[in-house]
Design an enzyme around this catalytic site. Structure first.
Site, PDB file in Angstrom:
ATOM      1  N   GLY A 143      16.309  40.684   5.119  1.00  0.00           N
ATOM      2  CA  GLY A 143      17.237  39.438   5.603  1.00  0.00           C
ATOM      3  C   GLY A 143      17.660  39.648   7.079  1.00  0.00           C
ATOM      4  O   GLY A 143      17.444  38.475   7.683  1.00  0.00           O
ATOM      5  N   GLY A 194      15.396  41.564   8.946  1.00  0.00           N
ATOM      6  CA  GLY A 194      14.259  42.004   9.566  1.00  0.00           C
ATOM      7  C   GLY A 194      13.340  40.612   9.940  1.00  0.00           C
ATOM      8  O   GLY A 194      12.683  40.568  11.068  1.00  0.00           O
ATOM      9  N   ASP A 200       7.102  47.353   6.718  1.00  0.00           N
ATOM     10  CA  ASP A 200       8.107  47.277   5.584  1.00  0.00           C
ATOM     11  C   ASP A 200       7.315  47.998   4.359  1.00  0.00           C
ATOM     12  O   ASP A 200       6.243  48.114   4.399  1.00  0.00           O
ATOM     13  CB  ASP A 200       8.533  45.972   5.181  1.00  0.00           C
ATOM     14  CG  ASP A 200      10.028  45.869   4.434  1.00  0.00           C
ATOM     15  OD1 ASP A 200      10.008  46.290   3.390  1.00  0.00           O
ATOM     16  OD2 ASP A 200      10.809  45.080   5.025  1.00  0.00           O
ATOM     17  N   ARG A 230      25.231  45.510   1.357  1.00  0.00           N
ATOM     18  CA  ARG A 230      26.551  45.591   0.591  1.00  0.00           C
ATOM     19  C   ARG A 230      26.457  44.386  -0.261  1.00  0.00           C
ATOM     20  O   ARG A 230      25.890  43.306  -0.127  1.00  0.00           O
ATOM     21  CB  ARG A 230      27.822  45.342   1.339  1.00  0.00           C
ATOM     22  CG  ARG A 230      27.965  46.777   1.907  1.00  0.00           C
ATOM     23  CD  ARG A 230      29.576  46.962   2.085  1.00  0.00           C
ATOM     24  NE  ARG A 230      29.804  46.119   3.533  1.00  0.00           N
ATOM     25  CZ  ARG A 230      31.368  45.579   3.907  1.00  0.00           C
ATOM     26  NH1 ARG A 230      32.219  46.053   2.922  1.00  0.00           N
ATOM     27  NH2 ARG A 230      31.386  44.924   4.572  1.00  0.00           N
ATOM     28  N   ARG A 268      30.697  49.901   3.136  1.00  0.00           N
ATOM     29  CA  ARG A 268      29.537  50.542   3.810  1.00  0.00           C
ATOM     30  C   ARG A 268      28.934  51.950   3.264  1.00  0.00           C
ATOM     31  O   ARG A 268      27.884  52.270   3.165  1.00  0.00           O
ATOM     32  CB  ARG A 268      29.500  50.485   5.203  1.00  0.00           C
ATOM     33  CG  ARG A 268      29.631  48.806   5.919  1.00  0.00           C
ATOM     34  CD  ARG A 268      29.599  49.089   7.382  1.00  0.00           C
ATOM     35  NE  ARG A 268      29.652  47.724   8.074  1.00  0.00           N
ATOM     36  CZ  ARG A 268      30.941  46.985   8.240  1.00  0.00           C
ATOM     37  NH1 ARG A 268      32.004  47.412   7.662  1.00  0.00           N
ATOM     38  NH2 ARG A 268      30.875  45.725   8.623  1.00  0.00           N
ATOM     39  N   ASN A 326      20.629  54.673   1.350  1.00  0.00           N
ATOM     40  CA  ASN A 326      20.129  54.443   3.009  1.00  0.00           C
ATOM     41  C   ASN A 326      19.800  55.914   3.629  1.00  0.00           C
ATOM     42  O   ASN A 326      19.025  55.902   4.587  1.00  0.00           O
ATOM     43  CB  ASN A 326      20.908  53.403   3.600  1.00  0.00           C
ATOM     44  CG  ASN A 326      20.735  52.039   2.953  1.00  0.00           C
ATOM     45  OD1 ASN A 326      20.106  51.607   2.121  1.00  0.00           O
ATOM     46  ND2 ASN A 326      21.862  51.232   3.522  1.00  0.00           N
ATOM     47  N   ASP A 329      29.749  43.869  16.246  1.00  0.00           N
ATOM     48  CA  ASP A 329      31.170  43.756  16.292  1.00  0.00           C
ATOM     49  C   ASP A 329      31.457  43.035  17.631  1.00  0.00           C
ATOM     50  O   ASP A 329      32.606  42.487  17.631  1.00  0.00           O
ATOM     51  CB  ASP A 329      31.624  45.250  16.535  1.00  0.00           C
ATOM     52  CG  ASP A 329      31.106  45.921  15.026  1.00  0.00           C
ATOM     53  OD1 ASP A 329      31.597  45.060  13.901  1.00  0.00           O
ATOM     54  OD2 ASP A 329      30.530  47.019  15.132  1.00  0.00           O
ATOM     55  N   ARG A 374      30.996  39.157  17.460  1.00  0.00           N
ATOM     56  CA  ARG A 374      32.048  38.634  16.623  1.00  0.00           C
ATOM     57  C   ARG A 374      33.250  38.456  17.366  1.00  0.00           C
ATOM     58  O   ARG A 374      34.005  37.535  17.209  1.00  0.00           O
ATOM     59  CB  ARG A 374      32.240  39.282  15.216  1.00  0.00           C
ATOM     60  CG  ARG A 374      31.300  39.265  14.250  1.00  0.00           C
ATOM     61  CD  ARG A 374      31.557  40.090  12.780  1.00  0.00           C
ATOM     62  NE  ARG A 374      30.544  39.931  11.908  1.00  0.00           N
ATOM     63  CZ  ARG A 374      30.261  40.746  11.284  1.00  0.00           C
ATOM     64  NH1 ARG A 374      30.407  42.124  11.333  1.00  0.00           N
ATOM     65  NH2 ARG A 374      29.500  40.676  10.268  1.00  0.00           N
ATOM     66  N   HIS A 408      31.358  51.641  13.071  1.00  0.00           N
ATOM     67  CA  HIS A 408      30.959  50.410  12.754  1.00  0.00           C
ATOM     68  C   HIS A 408      31.279  50.455  11.268  1.00  0.00           C
ATOM     69  O   HIS A 408      30.663  50.276  10.382  1.00  0.00           O
ATOM     70  CB  HIS A 408      29.496  50.039  12.746  1.00  0.00           C
ATOM     71  CG  HIS A 408      29.006  48.613  12.266  1.00  0.00           C
ATOM     72  ND1 HIS A 408      29.395  47.465  12.586  1.00  0.00           N
ATOM     73  CD2 HIS A 408      28.240  48.586  11.278  1.00  0.00           C
ATOM     74  CE1 HIS A 408      29.042  46.574  11.909  1.00  0.00           C
ATOM     75  NE2 HIS A 408      28.416  47.249  10.948  1.00  0.00           N
TER      76      HIS A 408
HETATM   77  N1  NAI Z   1      24.577  47.568  12.057  1.00  0.00           N
HETATM   78  C1  NAI Z   1      25.023  46.492  11.674  1.00  0.00           C
HETATM   79  O1  NAI Z   1      25.848  45.713  12.450  1.00  0.00           O
HETATM   80  C2  NAI Z   1      24.692  45.992  10.421  1.00  0.00           C
HETATM   81  C3  NAI Z   1      24.018  46.583   9.517  1.00  0.00           C
HETATM   82  N2  NAI Z   1      23.442  46.135   8.392  1.00  0.00           N
HETATM   83  C4  NAI Z   1      22.497  46.629   7.361  1.00  0.00           C
HETATM   84  O2  NAI Z   1      21.304  46.401   7.788  1.00  0.00           O
HETATM   85  C5  NAI Z   1      20.395  47.146   6.529  1.00  0.00           C
HETATM   86  C6  NAI Z   1      19.432  45.941   6.170  1.00  0.00           C
HETATM   87  O3  NAI Z   1      19.994  44.773   5.725  1.00  0.00           O
HETATM   88  P1  NAI Z   1      19.337  43.335   5.144  1.00  0.00           P
HETATM   89  O4  NAI Z   1      18.243  43.072   5.968  1.00  0.00           O
HETATM   90  O5  NAI Z   1      20.332  42.387   4.928  1.00  0.00           O
HETATM   91  O6  NAI Z   1      18.837  43.778   3.881  1.00  0.00           O
HETATM   92  P2  NAI Z   1      17.499  43.576   2.908  1.00  0.00           P
HETATM   93  O7  NAI Z   1      17.709  44.045   1.690  1.00  0.00           O
HETATM   94  O8  NAI Z   1      17.370  42.033   2.876  1.00  0.00           O
HETATM   95  O9  NAI Z   1      16.423  44.115   3.827  1.00  0.00           O
HETATM   96  C7  NAI Z   1      15.927  45.543   3.836  1.00  0.00           C
HETATM   97  C8  NAI Z   1      14.395  45.771   4.085  1.00  0.00           C
HETATM   98  O10 NAI Z   1      14.474  47.202   4.177  1.00  0.00           O
HETATM   99  C9  NAI Z   1      13.229  47.445   3.416  1.00  0.00           C
HETATM  100  N3  NAI Z   1      12.994  48.608   3.255  1.00  0.00           N
HETATM  101  C10 NAI Z   1      13.537  49.365   2.014  1.00  0.00           C
HETATM  102  N4  NAI Z   1      13.332  50.723   2.154  1.00  0.00           N
HETATM  103  C11 NAI Z   1      12.366  50.812   3.156  1.00  0.00           C
HETATM  104  C12 NAI Z   1      11.754  51.967   3.827  1.00  0.00           C
HETATM  105  N5  NAI Z   1      11.675  53.201   3.346  1.00  0.00           N
HETATM  106  N6  NAI Z   1      11.137  51.790   4.777  1.00  0.00           N
HETATM  107  C13 NAI Z   1      10.761  50.407   5.398  1.00  0.00           C
HETATM  108  N7  NAI Z   1      11.515  49.447   4.920  1.00  0.00           N
HETATM  109  C14 NAI Z   1      12.359  49.552   3.746  1.00  0.00           C
HETATM  110  C15 NAI Z   1      13.387  46.377   2.206  1.00  0.00           C
HETATM  111  O11 NAI Z   1      11.874  46.295   1.733  1.00  0.00           O
HETATM  112  C16 NAI Z   1      13.756  45.183   2.624  1.00  0.00           C
HETATM  113  O12 NAI Z   1      12.786  44.426   3.263  1.00  0.00           O
HETATM  114  C17 NAI Z   1      21.653  47.073   5.486  1.00  0.00           C
HETATM  115  O13 NAI Z   1      21.815  48.687   5.386  1.00  0.00           O
HETATM  116  C18 NAI Z   1      22.901  46.466   5.811  1.00  0.00           C
HETATM  117  O14 NAI Z   1      24.027  47.195   5.495  1.00  0.00           O
HETATM  118  C19 NAI Z   1      23.710  44.551   8.192  1.00  0.00           C
HETATM  119  C20 NAI Z   1      24.411  43.979   8.883  1.00  0.00           C
HETATM  120  C21 NAI Z   1      25.038  44.418  10.233  1.00  0.00           C
HETATM  121  O1  OAA Z   2      29.311  44.328   6.196  1.00  0.00           O
HETATM  122  C1  OAA Z   2      28.125  44.690   5.979  1.00  0.00           C
HETATM  123  O2  OAA Z   2      28.056  45.326   4.965  1.00  0.00           O
HETATM  124  C2  OAA Z   2      27.098  44.453   7.250  1.00  0.00           C
HETATM  125  C3  OAA Z   2      27.497  44.802   8.170  1.00  0.00           C
HETATM  126  O3  OAA Z   2      27.451  46.042   8.911  1.00  0.00           O
HETATM  127  C4  OAA Z   2      28.213  43.815   9.073  1.00  0.00           C
HETATM  128  O4  OAA Z   2      27.995  42.574   8.892  1.00  0.00           O
HETATM  129  O5  OAA Z   2      28.736  44.011  10.090  1.00  0.00           O
END
Ligand code: NAI
Ligand code: OAA
Length: 356
Positions: A55, A57, A77, A124, A130, A137, A193, A196, A220
């Site tokens: 999502g 990526g 991926d 989540r 988280r 993760n 953060d 936002r 975070h």
């Molecule tokens: N730091 C921040 O501010 C934020 C962090 N996140 C975090 O980012 C992460 C990803 O979120 P989304 O993209 O929405 O999830 P998603 O589930 O849509 O995408 C995650 C991708 O990671 C891939 N993946 C899983 N295991 C893997 C591996 N071993 N090697 C490579 N790829 C792998 C999956 O196949 C999937 O395509 C989550 O942990 C989420 O909580 C989300 C939003 C904000």
């Molecule tokens: O809330 C979550 O799980 C994803 C995230 O880290 C954010 O949107 O800040």
């Protein structure tokens, strides 16, 4: 008339390019590179996205393909990277795009990279914290960071996977174990953060968000996200009610999106924007631009904790300077104590995951 051998070869090349099977993917991109003139020679940096089909990526891949500082973009991926790569590679921007699928292609994805951005891992659902993502993760981040230590130990790492407050310490421990740890090059992405905070504060002040700069420090997750509203630029003041409203909204911005998405994921589009903005700052720093400053969760001596998010100056070697928090008001001092308490536990959990 029969097509000539050369035409047949060209058709075969195009067909392999358009319909790459998982196994053919790397082979076809090698053919493609060999058959193209002057591609890949543009000056710029090499960037890999790990978790590129997810999502975050996918839109992040689009935004990085649009960044003129990127000359090579590797999309890795464990599923679906061939399709995302074929799609993004058709954009008529400078970066050469290559796709990598599955653990056996991780080395190829990482070798030679200047920046590795990691949004790999599960997101989540409503009702989860988280920290509930740690179980899955943590292992994903460990494996990917082992690959980085082996294949591109000098790359800057932009770590997005949650819980960031624990995954950054995990990455640090993996790099220490491998003997490649450089604290300046490991950056937890807390940019969303700030994005936002700028948006919500601008709304309250009736300003354009692009004119607003809100430092967000700590970590975070929940109370560890500490916006310093007393340091907003342009200088302004808030009523106690506004301070309470803004702090809560910024701390719970992620949950707001998780609930609105009702079980289909967490922030992806605003996160891709934030990640691209942060990666662009890293690239400008690597290029040698002066005065590139953003907030990031890094190894830090700003508090007694080993990791903390604050403003950092990004340069040729990563986070070259970490700024002190500056004067805090009473509300922020209380917030800081709460943030540190929770952060200490999350950092310890990450460190123990590797050391245990
Ligand atoms: N730091 C921040 O501010 C934020 C962090 N996140 C975090 O980012 C992460 C990803 O979120 P989304 O993209 O929405 O999830 P998603 O589930 O849509 O995408 C995650 C991708 O990671 C891939 N993946 C899983 N295991 C893997 C591996 N071993 N090697 C490579 N790829 C792998 C999956 O196949 C999937 O395509 C989550 O942990 C989420 O909580 C989300 C939003 C904000
Ligand atoms: O809330 C979550 O799980 C994803 C995230 O880290 C954010 O949107 O800040």
């Amino acid at each position: 008339m029969q097509p000539s051998a050369e035409v047949n070869q060209r058709i075969a090349r195009i067909s392999a390019h358009l319909h790459p099977s998982n196994h053919q993917m790397e082979e076809s991109s090698i053919l493609r590179r060999a058959s193209c003139r002057a591609k890949g020679g543009a000056p710029g940096f090499k960037v890999a996205i790990l978790g590129a089909a997810g999502g975050i990526g996918q839109p992040l891949a689009v935004l990085m393909k649009m960044n003129p500082l990127v000359s090579v973009l590797h999309l890795y991926d464990v599923v679906n990277s061939p399709g995302v790569t074929a799609d993004v590679s058709h954009m008529d921007t400078g970066a050469v795009v290559r796709g990598f699928l599955g653990q056996q292609q991780l080395e190829g994805a990482l070798t030679g990279m200047d920046i590795v951005i990691i949004p790999a891992g599960i997101p989540r659902k409503p009702g989860m914290t988280r920290d509930d993502l740690f179980k899955i993760n943590a292992g994903i981040v460990r494996t990917l960071c082992e690959g980085i230590a082996k294949c591109c130990p000098n790359a800057l790492v932009n770590l997005i996977s949650n819980p960031v407050n624990s995954t950054v310490p995990i990455a640090a421990e993996v790099f220490k174990k491998a003997g490649t740890y450089d604290p300046k090059r490991l950056l937890g992405v807390t940019m969303l953060d700030v994005v936002r905070a700028n948006t919500f504060v601008a709304e309250v002040l009736g300003l354009d968000p692009r004119e607003v700069d809100v430092p967000v420090v700590g970590g975070h997750s929940g109370v560890t996200i500490l916006p310093l509203l007393s340091q907003v630029k342009p200088p302004c003041s808030f009523t106690p009610e506004e301070t309470e409203y803004l702090t809560n909204r910024i701390q719970n911005g992620g949950t707001e999106v998780v609930e609105a998405k009702a079980g289909t994921g967490s922030a992806t589009l605003s996160m891709a924007y934030a990640a691209a903005k942060f990666a662009d700052a890293c690239l400008r720093g690597l290029r040698g631009d002066a005065g590139v400053v953003e907030c990031s969760f890094v190894a830090s001596q700003v508090t007694e904790l080993p990791f903390f998010a604050s403003k950092v100056r990004l340069g040729r070697t990563g986070a070259e300077e970490i700024y002190q928090l500056g004067p805090l008001n009473e509300y922020e001092r209380v917030g800081l104590e709460k943030a540190k308490k929770e952060l200490a536990g999350s950092i310890h959990k990450g460190v123990s995951f590797i050391r245990a």
